[in-house]
Design a protein around this motif. Structure first.
Motif, PDB file in Angstrom:
ATOM      1  N   ARG A  50       5.163  39.702  13.620  1.00 13.65           N
ATOM      2  CA  ARG A  50       6.127  38.699  14.059  1.00 13.65           C
ATOM      3  C   ARG A  50       7.041  39.307  15.114  1.00 13.65           C
ATOM      4  N   THR A  51       7.358  38.520  16.141  1.00 12.36           N
ATOM      5  CA  THR A  51       8.242  39.007  17.202  1.00 12.36           C
ATOM      6  C   THR A  51       9.356  38.005  17.461  1.00 12.36           C
ATOM      7  N   ALA A  52      10.563  38.505  17.585  1.00 13.21           N
ATOM      8  CA  ALA A  52      11.740  37.653  17.782  1.00 13.21           C
ATOM      9  C   ALA A  52      12.085  37.520  19.254  1.00 13.21           C
ATOM     10  N   ASP A  53      11.081  37.496  20.085  1.00  7.41           N
ATOM     11  CA  ASP A  53      11.301  37.344  21.518  1.00  7.41           C
ATOM     12  C   ASP A  53      12.142  36.104  21.780  1.00  7.41           C
ATOM     13  N   GLY A  54      13.291  36.291  22.449  1.00  8.02           N
ATOM     14  CA  GLY A  54      14.189  35.171  22.728  1.00  8.02           C
ATOM     15  C   GLY A  54      15.290  34.995  21.707  1.00  8.02           C
ATOM     16  N   LEU A  55      15.268  35.797  20.637  1.00  5.72           N
ATOM     17  CA  LEU A  55      16.301  35.730  19.596  1.00  5.72           C
ATOM     18  C   LEU A  55      17.135  37.009  19.597  1.00  5.72           C
ATOM     19  N   SER A  56      18.386  36.885  19.234  1.00  6.90           N
ATOM     20  CA  SER A  56      19.246  38.052  19.062  1.00  6.90           C
ATOM     21  C   SER A  56      19.187  38.496  17.607  1.00  6.90           C
ATOM     22  N   THR A  57      19.579  39.725  17.342  1.00 10.32           N
ATOM     23  CA  THR A  57      19.627  40.222  15.973  1.00 10.32           C
ATOM     24  C   THR A  57      20.588  39.389  15.139  1.00 10.32           C
ATOM     25  N   GLU A  58      21.753  39.098  15.681  1.00 12.97           N
ATOM     26  CA  GLU A  58      22.743  38.328  14.923  1.00 12.97           C
ATOM     27  C   GLU A  58      22.246  36.919  14.617  1.00 12.97           C
ATOM     28  N   ALA A  59      21.469  36.324  15.535  1.00 19.58           N
ATOM     29  CA  ALA A  59      20.933  34.978  15.303  1.00 19.58           C
ATOM     30  C   ALA A  59      19.918  34.991  14.170  1.00 19.58           C
ATOM     31  N   LEU A  60      19.070  36.008  14.142  1.00 24.81           N
ATOM     32  CA  LEU A  60      18.058  36.112  13.098  1.00 24.81           C
ATOM     33  C   LEU A  60      18.711  36.364  11.732  1.00 24.81           C
ATOM     34  N   ILE A  61      19.698  37.246  11.701  1.00 20.22           N
ATOM     35  CA  ILE A  61      20.408  37.522  10.452  1.00 20.22           C
ATOM     36  C   ILE A  61      21.171  36.288   9.982  1.00 20.22           C
ATOM     37  N   THR A  62      21.830  35.606  10.903  1.00 16.51           N
ATOM     38  CA  THR A  62      22.592  34.407  10.547  1.00 16.51           C
ATOM     39  C   THR A  62      21.678  33.334   9.968  1.00 16.51           C
ATOM     40  N   ALA A  63      20.470  33.217  10.503  1.00 14.86           N
ATOM     41  CA  ALA A  63      19.517  32.241   9.979  1.00 14.86           C
ATOM     42  C   ALA A  63      19.172  32.531   8.526  1.00 14.86           C
ATOM     43  N   ALA A  64      18.987  33.814   8.203  1.00 11.57           N
ATOM     44  CA  ALA A  64      18.704  34.186   6.816  1.00 11.57           C
ATOM     45  C   ALA A  64      19.897  33.881   5.918  1.00 11.57           C
ATOM     46  N   ALA A  65      21.104  34.229   6.383  1.00  8.30           N
ATOM     47  CA  ALA A  65      22.305  33.979   5.597  1.00  8.30           C
ATOM     48  C   ALA A  65      22.535  32.490   5.380  1.00  8.30           C
ATOM     49  N   GLN A  66      22.296  31.703   6.423  1.00 14.11           N
ATOM     50  CA  GLN A  66      22.485  30.258   6.299  1.00 14.11           C
ATOM     51  C   GLN A  66      21.454  29.655   5.352  1.00 14.11           C
ATOM     52  N   GLN A  67      20.225  30.176   5.381  1.00 11.22           N
ATOM     53  CA  GLN A  67      19.199  29.725   4.449  1.00 11.22           C
ATOM     54  C   GLN A  67      19.644  29.960   3.008  1.00 11.22           C
ATOM     55  N   LEU A  68      20.281  31.086   2.763  1.00  5.83           N
ATOM     56  CA  LEU A  68      20.777  31.381   1.419  1.00  5.83           C
ATOM     57  C   LEU A  68      21.890  30.407   1.028  1.00  5.83           C
ATOM     58  N   LEU A  69      22.874  30.253   1.902  1.00  8.83           N
ATOM     59  CA  LEU A  69      24.012  29.383   1.587  1.00  8.83           C
ATOM     60  C   LEU A  69      23.584  27.932   1.404  1.00  8.83           C
ATOM     61  N   ASN A  70      22.528  27.531   2.083  1.00  9.77           N
ATOM     62  CA  ASN A  70      22.031  26.157   1.953  1.00  9.77           C
ATOM     63  C   ASN A  70      21.331  25.906   0.624  1.00  9.77           C
ATOM     64  N   ASN A  71      21.002  26.985  -0.081  1.00  9.42           N
ATOM     65  CA  ASN A  71      20.214  26.838  -1.304  1.00  9.42           C
ATOM     66  C   ASN A  71      20.900  27.343  -2.568  1.00  9.42           C
ATOM     67  N   VAL A  72      22.165  27.673  -2.475  1.00  9.65           N
ATOM     68  CA  VAL A  72      22.932  28.090  -3.656  1.00  9.65           C
ATOM     69  C   VAL A  72      24.251  27.321  -3.688  1.00  9.65           C
ATOM     70  N   ASN A  73      24.856  27.308  -4.842  1.00  5.98           N
ATOM     71  CA  ASN A  73      26.119  26.593  -5.003  1.00  5.98           C
ATOM     72  C   ASN A  73      27.293  27.502  -4.641  1.00  5.98           C
ATOM     73  N   VAL A  74      27.262  27.982  -3.401  1.00  5.41           N
ATOM     74  CA  VAL A  74      28.291  28.888  -2.894  1.00  5.41           C
ATOM     75  C   VAL A  74      28.598  28.475  -1.463  1.00  5.41           C
ATOM     76  N   THR A  75      29.865  28.501  -1.091  1.00  5.10           N
ATOM     77  CA  THR A  75      30.249  28.163   0.279  1.00  5.10           C
ATOM     78  C   THR A  75      30.669  29.426   1.020  1.00  5.10           C
ATOM     79  N   SER A  76      30.826  29.299   2.317  1.00  3.92           N
ATOM     80  CA  SER A  76      31.247  30.443   3.125  1.00  3.92           C
ATOM     81  C   SER A  76      32.630  30.940   2.705  1.00  3.92           C
ATOM     82  N   ASP A  77      33.462  30.045   2.162  1.00  4.21           N
ATOM     83  CA  ASP A  77      34.801  30.451   1.710  1.00  4.21           C
ATOM     84  C   ASP A  77      34.756  31.330   0.467  1.00  4.21           C
TER      85      ASP A  77
END
Length: 337
Positions: A50-77
């Motif tokens: 897999r290659t993240a051509d066109g993506l930044s490291t922070e964008a890829l990490i944020t996507a993983a973090a957002q996937q987690l927050l979208n699937n648990v009963n926890v908010t960013s706060d």
């Protein structure tokens, strides 16, 4: 080997992010010739990454973090600690954790830290996150890993170029009744076996240049074959668990060839040591959580051994109970046009 334990924690959820784009067999054959590409694939078990051509490291990490927050009963706060493990930051300063903190909209009082760590980085990051929770000062810590390794490899060095892929992960650690037991080791004398050098030289618009990733494959393999069985066996002896009773050995995923050797040395059933590197590549600190999330249908999760090894040289093994952990399928991320 010194045995350690951290109590009063719970690993609440784990997920990951993979870039959609794949570099496959035909691509590598066109780049390096069919024989060279086939030789590497045959020797490593990796014919696509897999290659993240066109993506930044922070964008890829944020996507993983957002996937987690979208699937648990926890908010960013609710997040009061953020640890980001990466060796491919988008900026030299500030650390990548600051960018991820901003993208996720975490509160200003959230503690943030960026850790420069590689193949052993997930377990090392878990040690730090669990320590924050166990201290009582933090309630929810988000541990993220992520690297765009394809940035660092020399495109002409096909024996390395075909091995490394890009991915990110997110793990939520909170307070609970679980204990993680672990052993970790370090040998800085082997730093030149695997890594990326920085060359400092002031110019009109820069002060340094980053070299390409260099790896002494034979030396790294010799290191892994010695240290992995050693640390896993020592951990299980200390915890008092027989290998047959371990539900899963989640090893760092460098390549299929090395992992098959380790399965034989460990003397365990191959089904308990999953190999999931072809089509992905070696993703450094993300390989262990990525493996877990792609094995989300695992029935028994009481006794799982995590084992990282590589850059440093560093190695570790950790016994965890994931019976109450949400293993969330990875999200696939598209590059922004």
């Amino acid at each position: 080997m010194e045995f350690k334990a951290i109590s009063g924690i719970r690993i609440e959820a784990i997920t990951a992010a993979l870039p959609v784009k794949t570099i496959g067999k035909e691509d590598f054959s066109a780049m390096y010739g069919e024989k060279n590409a086939a030789r590497v694939a045959r020797g490593t078990g990796i014919s696509a990454i897999r290659t993240a051509d066109g993506l930044s490291t922070e964008a890829l990490i944020t996507a993983a973090a957002q996937q987690l927050l979208n699937n648990v009963n926890v908010t960013s706060d609710d997040i009061d600690g953020l640890i980001v493990v990466t060796q491919t930051p988008d900026s030299w300063s500030p650390g990548t954790a600051f960018a991820v903190h901003h993208r996720l909209g975490l509160k200003s009082g959230c503690f943030v830290a960026t850790v420069n760590d590689g193949c052993a980085g997930y377990v090392n990051g878990m040690i730090q996150a669990a320590s924050l929770i166990s201290s009582g000062a933090f309630k929810k810590v988000l541990l993220c890993t992520g690297d765009i390794n394809t940035r660092l490899v020399d495109d002409a060095d096909y024996q390395v170029r075909m091995l490394f892929g890009d991915a990110a992960s997110a793990t939520l650690i909170g307070s609970g009744t679980e204990t993680v037991n672990f052993i970790n080791g370090t040998d800085g004398s082997g730093a030149d076996m695997l890594g990326v050098k920085i060359n400092y030289e002031k110019g009109a618009q820069s002060t340094a240049s980053v070299a390409t990733l260099k790896m002494d494959g034979a030396a790294v393999m010799s290191f892994a074959l010695k240290r992995v069985p050693e640390v896993v066996n020592a951990l299980l002896d200390q915890v008092g668990i027989k290998k047959d009773n371990v539900d899963l050995f989640a090893l760092h995923q460098p390549n299929e060839f090395l992992l098959n050797y380790l399965i034989n040395l460990l003397g365990v059933e191959a089904c308990k040591v999953p190999i999931d590197v072809n089509g992905i590549g070696n993703t450094n600190s993300t390989s262990i959580p990525l493996l877990l999330t792609r094995r989300a249908n695992l029935n028994e999760r009481n006794d799982i051994v995590l084992c990282g090894f590589g850059v440093g040289l560093a190695w570790n093994a950790m016994h965890v109970n994931l019976s109450d952990t949400a293993l969330i399928a990875p999200v696939e991320v598209y590059a922004v046009a």
